[in-house]
Design a protein around this motif. Structure first.
Motif: not given
Length: 874
Positions: A303-312
């Protein structure tokens, strides 16, 4: 083939491609001439046999002003008051900036069903196009945002020697640059950027950005061309960044254009994660059809996450149309698997954002555009978006008086995890929200801008198609501080965006009730200037504040890049006034905020003290809003984080990509797991902007006097739940007593079970009179600094402060050229304007492409009580 945070699809089948299938840019070798110097028709001019004599090398992509500047025919509008020396289109008339652009290129004529296409991604504002003696566009193109595509197969020269000639017309309504927001407002009658007539953070661009300002490409396909692929990802449920994932659904389609005079039957297909998805299609002659492929249930998606919450995590997909065993066309699309949700938070009275089922507290920055002269590069976009990631922000809002940003900007946001809030091209200033004596026409008339509504809607549809596959794109917005006219708004909201996207929330305008109610005791958006630090903590604003900010002047090294030597003087000690050049560059006053650090007539000293103010302002802004997370606020967007011109306000880094202390104050205040101190109520608290429970943390509170003597106030185990704020204790009575004489340093730390620092924060508190009297009397800190090459593009700088001395306070670290001591830009610092406590050391990393390519470099460091010194890189 794999790379970090990116998955490249492993294709099961080996597809055959047309040997000629390719796409390339026409980005060099252009020539231009003003319309007055061209006495032949477009048909004659575009004949390769016609001799060009006395023409000027042209910059494409670029504006007319970019070309004139590159050829030294105008002075640099970024420097001093040079912009006043450049003729303005309002006074010269449009012909002064109406130019022919010519490009000779080699392309052999197509054979069989092969097709050759010409793409112009953006021209401002109108153009006519000719190729090899033929007019390509039947009617004049208008619209700064509308892409153009032409099938040029019939017009290619038999010998492969081709000439493209484009006449570019400036906006029909350039507007009077009378100092108003968008000048007299008539710039908004066009379908183009409004700020080019001037704003309160920029002087007018004299050509109003006339030109072929975006990419020109040639594409070769077979009989069928793939247009505007559309990828939708559905991620049901509440997800975590780590661990096994339930499946996600991919819905993929595209437009297919048959350019031939016969039926074409073929297959639209792609392969992803071992799944081969196909659909057989028959296309009638000269038609375009939208084709939807069968849905794919993607197992164990990354999955793609916003910065600070998980990997892109990003996937690479190759969408192909195969016709009789050969690939007619292929579109390579990068996308992220994520789903963005939005809800109404009844407690705050504002919009709440979630990604993959997890609520996200929005910490954003407002963005104008990268460069006022539209000199866009993938590298500059990457650097600027990376700065936003480094500030611990998770959203960028594209302000409505500017652009729909370029795909390269969105690629950087995909890479670094910045959600994007994309306004369309409307502003309250030009489009009639307020009565304004600077505007030529009344509010009722301005409310109908732009003049051509159908062109506006065509442009909206086109830009939605261009950008909709980007994982970072989170929201559409009708405009800045006002909705578009009613007919435009209805078409966008009810038809265009639901039909062409259907996955993103559409805000009617940037500070509307659909985003944020102002009914719960708030004071609106803003403030926009210097504030007492307590304001950010205790004064309630819009519960989702789309614009709030402060000052942003750079340090001396930044100022000397664009201020002439005679203007390198600080604001007047008594009045705070500056000279005409500072005013021209839109200086926003610090009022008396610098005075508590001591008045000075030396600009270098004043600018360094201004950095202390910068850091404190933006740290307090981010901490103050975060302290009321989910109670008063669901998000905040700083006005603003950057300038496309050499302005002296609202910026975390200057036009030349040199960061100032605003960036690092924001970075500190927006740290995902962060301990902080409310100077108004005196409360020590922590905010957790992650999905993980923070347990078994030791909270350590210390003070340091100006000589470096420390006192442990308390240490206690604490924990902070996911996406929450936890208050601990009130320290104000004790701190007020301790700081009364000279002020003091207040150190807050969170340590994990291994006694490692998880987060730390150091405040410099004023004395009882509100002055920082102790800072001026600090003894020198005798630091030891080492710099070691840590990788191909990274350097580690370690600052050691021996025990028994004072805090080594507020040190600026820079990578500079060894010979001239000028900063090497852009590079990226893991932290800066850092302080090192007695008996401790800190290491920061410097990275980025400029680090790798700069062989003759050294480290510069100086601080409040640390002398300026230069360190060789080992």
């Amino acid at each position: 083939m794999f790379r970090k945070s990116t998955i490249s699809c492993l294709l099961i089948l080996s597809f055959l491609r047309l040997s000629a299938q390719e796409k390339y840019e026409l980005n060099s070798g252009w020539q231009c001439n003003n319309i007055a110097g061209v006495k032949v028709t477009g048909q004659q001019l575009s004949d390769p046999a016609y001799t060009l004599s006395g023409w000027t090398p042209a910059t494409v992509p670029g504006t007319v002003l970019t070309t004139l500047l590159d050829n030294k025919q105008v002075p640099d509008p970024m420097y001093g008051m040079n912009n006043e020396k450049i003729p303005d289109i309002y006074h010269t008339g449009r012909d002064h900036y109406t130019y022919w652009f010519v490009k000779d290129f080699t392309e052999q004529p197509a054979t069989g069903d092969a097709q050759v296409w010409l793409h112009l991604r953006a021209v401002n504002d109108g153009c006519d196009i000719y190729l090899n003696g033929h007019r390509v566009n039947k009617t004049t193109h208008y619209g700064a945002y509308l892409r153009q595509t032409y099938n040029i197969t019939p017009f290619l020269a038999k010998n492969g020697k081709n000439r493209l000639a484009v006449i570019v017309y400036p906006p029909r309504f350039p507007g009077n640059p009378n100092g108003g927001q968008g000048g007299d407002g008539t710039i908004a009658k066009n379908n183009g950027p409004q700020y080019t007539a001037g704003w309160d953070w920029i002087q007018p661009m004299r050509d109003r950005n006339t030109g072929i300002w975006d990419k020109v490409t040639i594409e070769k396909t077979g009989a069928v061309r793939i247009k505007d692929p559309h990828i939708i990802t559905r991620v049901p449920g509440t997800r975590q960044p780590q661990g096994p994932q339930a499946p996600a659904t991919l819905q993929i389609g595209a437009e297919l254009e048959n350019a031939t005079a016969r039926n074409i039957t073929g297959t639209l297909q792609y392969t992803l994660a071992g799944n081969h998805i196909t659909k057989k299609v028959t296309l009638p002659p000269h038609t375009t059809a939208t084709v939807q492929l069968p849905d794919l249930l993607l197992k164990q998606p990354l999955l793609w996450w916003p910065a600070g919450y998980g990997p892109q995590s990003l996937y690479q997909l190759q969408l192909q149309f195969v016709n009789n065993g050969k690939t007619d066309d292929q579109e390579d699309v990068e996308f992220g698997v994520r789903e963005i949700q939005t809800y109404w938070n009844a407690h705050t009275g504002s919009r709440e954002i979630a990604v993959n089922g997890q609520k996200i507290f929005i910490k954003g920055g407002n963005w104008i555009t990268s460069d006022a002269l539209f000199r866009f590069t993938k590298e500059r976009y990457d650097a600027e978006v990376r700065f936003h990631r480094d500030m611990n922000l998770n959203l960028i809002r594209i302000w409505g008086g500017s652009l729909t940003e370029r795909p390269e900007f969105y690629e950087a946001c995909d890479k670094y995890g910045l959600l994007v809030f994309q306004d369309f091209w409307i502003s309250g200033d030009c489009n009639g929200r307020w009565q304004d004596p600077m505007k030529k026409e009344d509010q009722w008339t301005r409310r109908k801008y732009p003049d051509n509504h159908s062109l506006f809607l065509e442009s909206v549809a086109d830009q939605v198609k261009m950008l909709r596959n980007h994982a970072s794109l989170a929201f559409w917005c009708g405009g800045n501080e006002i909705t578009p006219p009613a007919d435009l708004f209805a078409a966008m909201k009810d038809s265009i965006i639901p039909t062409l996207d259907g996955t993103r929330y559409f805000f009617d305008y940037s500070n509307s009730d659909s985003m944020s109610h102002n009914t719960l005791g708030g004071n609106g958006d803003g403030p926009y200037g210097i504030q007492p630090l307590s304001t950010f903590w205790s004064t309630r604003t819009f519960p989702f504040n789309s614009e709030v900010g402060s000052v942003g002047t750079g340090d001396y090294e930044s100022l000397e890049r664009f201020l002439p030597a005679e203007n390198l003087v600080p604001p007047d000690q008594q009045t705070g006034k500056t000279d005409a050049v500072w005013d021209y560059h839109k200086y926003i006053a610090y009022n008396k905020a610098v005075d508590p650090y001591g008045k000075t007539n030396d600009l270098r000293e004043w600018a360094n003290k201004a950095q202390l103010v910068n850091y404190d302002q933006y740290r307090a802004l981010m901490e103050g809003f975060s302290s009321h997370m989910w109670d008063w606020y669901t998000g905040v967007i700083i006005w603003k984080t950057q300038n496309p011109w050499t302005a002296l306000r609202g910026q975390m880094y200057d036009y030349y990509l040199d960061p100032n202390a605003c960036l690092y104050g924001t970075r500190k205040g927006a740290t995902p797991l962060h301990v902080m101190y409310d100077p108004e109520e005196g409360m020590v608290m922590a905010v957790n902007n992650t999905f993980q429970y923070a347990r078994d943390l030791m909270l350590e509170l210390k003070t340091y006097d100006m000589q470096g003597n420390d006192s442990l106030l308390t240490q206690v185990f604490v924990e902070v739940g996911p996406t929450t704020v936890q208050k601990f204790m009130n320290m104000k009575p004790l701190l007020d007593k301790l700081k009364a004489q000279q002020g003091l340093f207040f150190s807050l730390r969170l340590l994990n079970a291994h006694q490692q620092v998880v987060d730390e924060n150091l405040y410099w508190l004023p004395d009882a009179k509100g002055n920082y009297s102790g800072l001026a009397q600090m003894p020198a800190a005798e630091v030891k600094v080492t710099a070691v090459k840590a990788g191909a593009d990274s350097i580690n700088v370690t600052i050691s402060n021996p025990a028994g001395g004072p805090v080594a306070f507020f040190n600026r670290v820079s990578l500079v050229n060894t010979q001239n001591k000028k900063r090497i830009l852009p590079v990226f610092y893991s932290d800066n304007y850092i302080s090192v406590l007695p008996g401790e050391q800190k290491t920061i990393s410097i990275s980025g492409g400029a680090t790798a390519t700069s062989k003759d470099a050294q480290i510069e460091i100086y601080g409040n009580n640390v002398k300026r010194q230069y360190i060789a890189v080992q």
